[in-house]
Design an enzyme around this catalytic site. Structure first.
Site, PDB file in Angstrom:
ATOM      1  N   ARG A 302       0.843  -1.200   0.000  1.00 32.50           N
ATOM      2  CA  ARG A 302       0.000   0.000   0.000  1.00 32.50           C
ATOM      3  C   ARG A 302       0.879   1.252   0.000  1.00 32.50           C
ATOM      4  O   ARG A 302       1.780   1.376   0.836  1.00 32.50           O
ATOM      5  CB  ARG A 302      -0.903  -0.009   1.230  1.00 32.50           C
ATOM      6  CG  ARG A 302      -1.736   1.246   1.434  1.00 32.50           C
ATOM      7  CD  ARG A 302      -2.779   1.420   0.381  1.00 32.50           C
ATOM      8  NE  ARG A 302      -3.729   2.481   0.738  1.00 32.50           N
ATOM      9  CZ  ARG A 302      -4.521   3.084  -0.119  1.00 32.50           C
ATOM     10  NH1 ARG A 302      -4.507   2.729  -1.396  1.00 32.50           N
ATOM     11  NH2 ARG A 302      -5.346   4.028   0.287  1.00 32.50           N
ATOM     12  N   GLY A 375      -9.424   1.954   5.477  1.00 33.08           N
ATOM     13  CA  GLY A 375     -10.803   1.624   5.113  1.00 33.08           C
ATOM     14  C   GLY A 375     -10.956   0.218   4.567  1.00 33.08           C
ATOM     15  O   GLY A 375     -12.006  -0.412   4.735  1.00 33.08           O
ATOM     16  N   GLU A 398     -15.201 -18.778  28.475  1.00 30.22           N
ATOM     17  CA  GLU A 398     -14.308 -19.649  29.244  1.00 30.22           C
ATOM     18  C   GLU A 398     -13.857 -18.958  30.536  1.00 30.22           C
ATOM     19  O   GLU A 398     -12.759 -19.153  31.029  1.00 30.22           O
ATOM     20  CB  GLU A 398     -13.076 -20.076  28.428  1.00 30.22           C
ATOM     21  CG  GLU A 398     -13.379 -20.627  27.050  1.00 30.22           C
ATOM     22  CD  GLU A 398     -14.083 -21.975  27.075  1.00 30.22           C
ATOM     23  OE1 GLU A 398     -15.064 -22.099  27.824  1.00 30.22           O
ATOM     24  OE2 GLU A 398     -13.661 -22.890  26.347  1.00 30.22           O
ATOM     25  N   ARG A 410      -6.437 -13.937  43.733  1.00 32.51           N
ATOM     26  CA  ARG A 410      -6.714 -14.873  44.830  1.00 32.51           C
ATOM     27  C   ARG A 410      -5.502 -15.765  45.086  1.00 32.51           C
ATOM     28  O   ARG A 410      -5.141 -16.017  46.238  1.00 32.51           O
ATOM     29  CB  ARG A 410      -7.935 -15.724  44.475  1.00 32.51           C
ATOM     30  CG  ARG A 410      -8.377 -16.694  45.565  1.00 32.51           C
ATOM     31  CD  ARG A 410      -9.562 -17.526  45.073  1.00 32.51           C
ATOM     32  NE  ARG A 410     -10.674 -16.691  44.647  1.00 32.51           N
ATOM     33  CZ  ARG A 410     -11.684 -17.127  43.900  1.00 32.51           C
ATOM     34  NH1 ARG A 410     -11.695 -18.388  43.449  1.00 32.51           N
ATOM     35  NH2 ARG A 410     -12.673 -16.318  43.583  1.00 32.51           N
TER      36      ARG A 410
END
Length: 415
Positions: A302, A375, A398, A410
Site C-alpha cells: 500500500r 478503510g 471460558e 486470589r
C-alpha cells in the site's frame, strides 16, 4: 489408518505437504524469524504444527469467509480434521484420542486458527468436552461416548452458563431431581456453542443444595424427550458455529449418564475450563499471528504520499510492538500449557494469566492490524476484519477476563 494420534498425524503429513497451498499457508511460509511459531518446539511438535498449518491452508482458509457470511457449520471439514486426530487431541488413545500433551494441543489449535478462528474455537470446546468424559467418566462411558466424539461422527457442547448465572457459575439453577434410575432436568443453558447441532451435551445441573457442592455433571444426548433449543443467535463473530439456548423441560436422563459422583460437577467443569482457557488463548494466537502477517504484507504494497506504508517509522514501530506482544502471548500460553500438563499447583493461576494476557493482547493486535489496513480493513473482502470479530469474544467466554483477574489475585493473596 494407523492407530494413535502421533502415528496418524505423521502418516498423513507427507500427503498434506504435496497438496495445493491456500491463504493460510502464506501465513506459515511468509513468517519472519522473530515471530516463527515453531521456535522452541521439538521436531515432533514441529511435525504436528505443519500438519495443522497445511490443513488450515487447504481445508479452512478458502472457506472462512463463506462460513462466516452464510453462518455455515462446517461438519465435513471438522470430520476431516478428526481423521488427523484433531477431534480428541488430548484424549487417551484407547478411546480414539490422539493422546497428545497440552502444549501439543496449543500448537495445533494456534495453527488451525489461522485458517478459521471460529471453527477452531468450536473444535477446542468439543475437545474439552471429550476430555472431561475421558478423564472423569467410567470405563463404560469412556468407551461408549468418546470414540464417535473423537472421530467427530458426533459433536459435543459444554453447558454451564445460564441466563442468570454467567461469571457466578456456582449459582446455576438448572435442577436434576432423581427419580429411580433417572434424573429429571428442568432449566435452561445460555450461549451454548454447537447448541441444536451437537449430539452430546455435557450439562452442569443441581442435584443437591446451593453452591458448588450441589452441582453434578450429566451427559444429555440429542433426541432425549424434553430437550429443546432456542433460536439461533445472531452474533458479531463466531458465525461458523451455531449458538443457542439449551432447554430442559422434564427431561429424563439416565443416572448412568452422570459423569463422576454427585456433587463433583463443579470441579469437573472447572478442570475442563483450565484446559479450555489454554485452548481459546491458542485460538487468539492464531488470529493474531495471521493478522500480523496480513498487516506486514499490506504495509509493503500500500502506497501513500508516494511511498509504501512500510517506510513509515511510526507504522514500523507499531508492527514491532504487535510482534513483541504476539511472541510474549505465545510464550505465556505455552508455559501455562506445560504447567497444566504437569499438574503443578500454580497451573490454575497460570492458565488464567495466559487466557487474560493472550486474549487481550491478541485482540489488540488484530484490531491494530485492521487499523493499518485503513478503510480496506473494514471491508469483508479483507480477512483481517474477521479475525477481529472472531477473537473479540475470547475475552468473555471460558471465564471472562475480569474473572481471570480474580483467580490470579486470589492465588497471590493466599500465599
Amino acid at each position: 489408518m494407523l492407530r494413535g494420534g502421533r502415528q496418524r498425524v505423521a502418516a498423513l503429513l507427507r500427503g498434506l505437504r504435496r497438496g495445493p497451498r491456500g491463504p493460510a499457508d502464506s501465513v506459515r511460509r511468509g513468517v519472519v524469524s522473530c515471530i516463527d511459531p515453531s521456535m522452541g518446539l521439538n521436531e515432533e511438535q514441529k511435525e504436528f504444527q505443519k500438519v495443522a498449518f497445511n490443513f488450515a491452508a487447504r481445508e479452512m482458509a478458502p472457506h472462512m469467509a463463506e462460513w462466516d457470511q452464510k453462518e455455515l457449520f462446517p461438519v465435513d471439514t471438522m470430520r476431516k480434521a478428526a481423521q488427523l486426530g484433531f477431534g480428541g487431541v488430548y484424549v487417551r488413545t484407547d478411546v480414539g484420542g490422539a493422546g497428545l500433551s497440552r502444549l501439543d494441543t496449543s500448537v495445533i489449535f494456534e495453527a488451525l486458527a489461522t485458517g478459521c478462528t471460529s471453527t477452531t474455537a468450536y473444535m477446542s470446546i468439543h475437545n474439552m468436552c471429550v476430555w472431561m468424559i475421558d478423564r472423569f467418566g467410567s470405563e463404560e462411558q469412556r468407551h461408549r461416548l468418546c470414540p464417535p466424539l473423537c472421530a467427530m461422527e458426533k459433536f459435543a457442547s459444554y453447558c454451564l452458563t445460564e441466563p442468570g448465572s454467567g461469571s457466578d457459575a456456582a449459582s446455576l439453577v438448572t435442577s436434576a431431581m432423581r427419580q429411580h434410575d433417572h434424573y429429571i432436568l428442568n432449566g435452561s443453558k445460555a450461549f451454548i456453542s454447537g447448541g441444536g447441532e451437537a449430539d452430546v451435551y455435557v450439562v452442569m445441573c443441581r442435584t443437591g443444595g446451593p453452591g458448588p457442592r450441589g452441582i453434578s455433571c450429566v451427559v444429555v444426548e440429542k433426541g432425549t424427550p424434553g430437550l429443546s433449543f432456542g433460536k439461533k443467535e445472531k452474533k458479531v463473530g463466531w458465525n461458523s458455529q451455531p449458538t443457542r439456548a439449551v432447554i430442559f423441560e422434564d427431561c429424563a436422563v439416565p443416572v448412568a449418564n452422570r459423569i463422576g459422583d454427585e456433587g463433583q460437577g463443579f470441579l469437573i467443569a472447572m478442570k475442563g475450563l483450565n484446559g479450555g482457557r489454554i485452548n481459546v488463548a491458542s485460538c487468539s494466537l492464531g488470529a493474531a499471528h495471521a493478522s500480523v502477517v496480513l498487516a506486514r504484507d499490506h504495509l509493503k504494497v500500500r502506497k501513500q504520499f508516494g511511498e509504501p506504508l512500510a517506510n513509515s517509522q511510526y507504522l514500523q514501530f507499531q508492527l514491532a510492538e504487535m510482534a513483541a506482544r504476539l511472541v510474549a502471548s505465545r510464550l505465556t500460553v505455552r508455559a501455562a500449557a506445560t504447567a497444566l500438563q504437569e499438574e503443578r499447583e500454580d497451573a490454575v493461576a497460570l492458565c488464567a494469566m495466559a487466557k487474560l494476557f493472550a486474549t487481550d493482547e491478541c485482540f489488540a493486535i488484530c484490531n491494530q492490524a485492521l487499523q493499518m489496513h485503513g478503510g480496506y480493513g473494514y471491508l469483508k473482502d479483507y480477512a483481517v476484519q474477521q479475525y477481529v470479530r472472531d477473537s473479540r469474544v475470547h475475552q468473555i467466554l471460558e471465564g471472562s477476563n475480569e474473572v481471570m483477574r480474580m483467580l490470579i489475585s486470589r492465588s497471590l493473596l493466599q500465599e
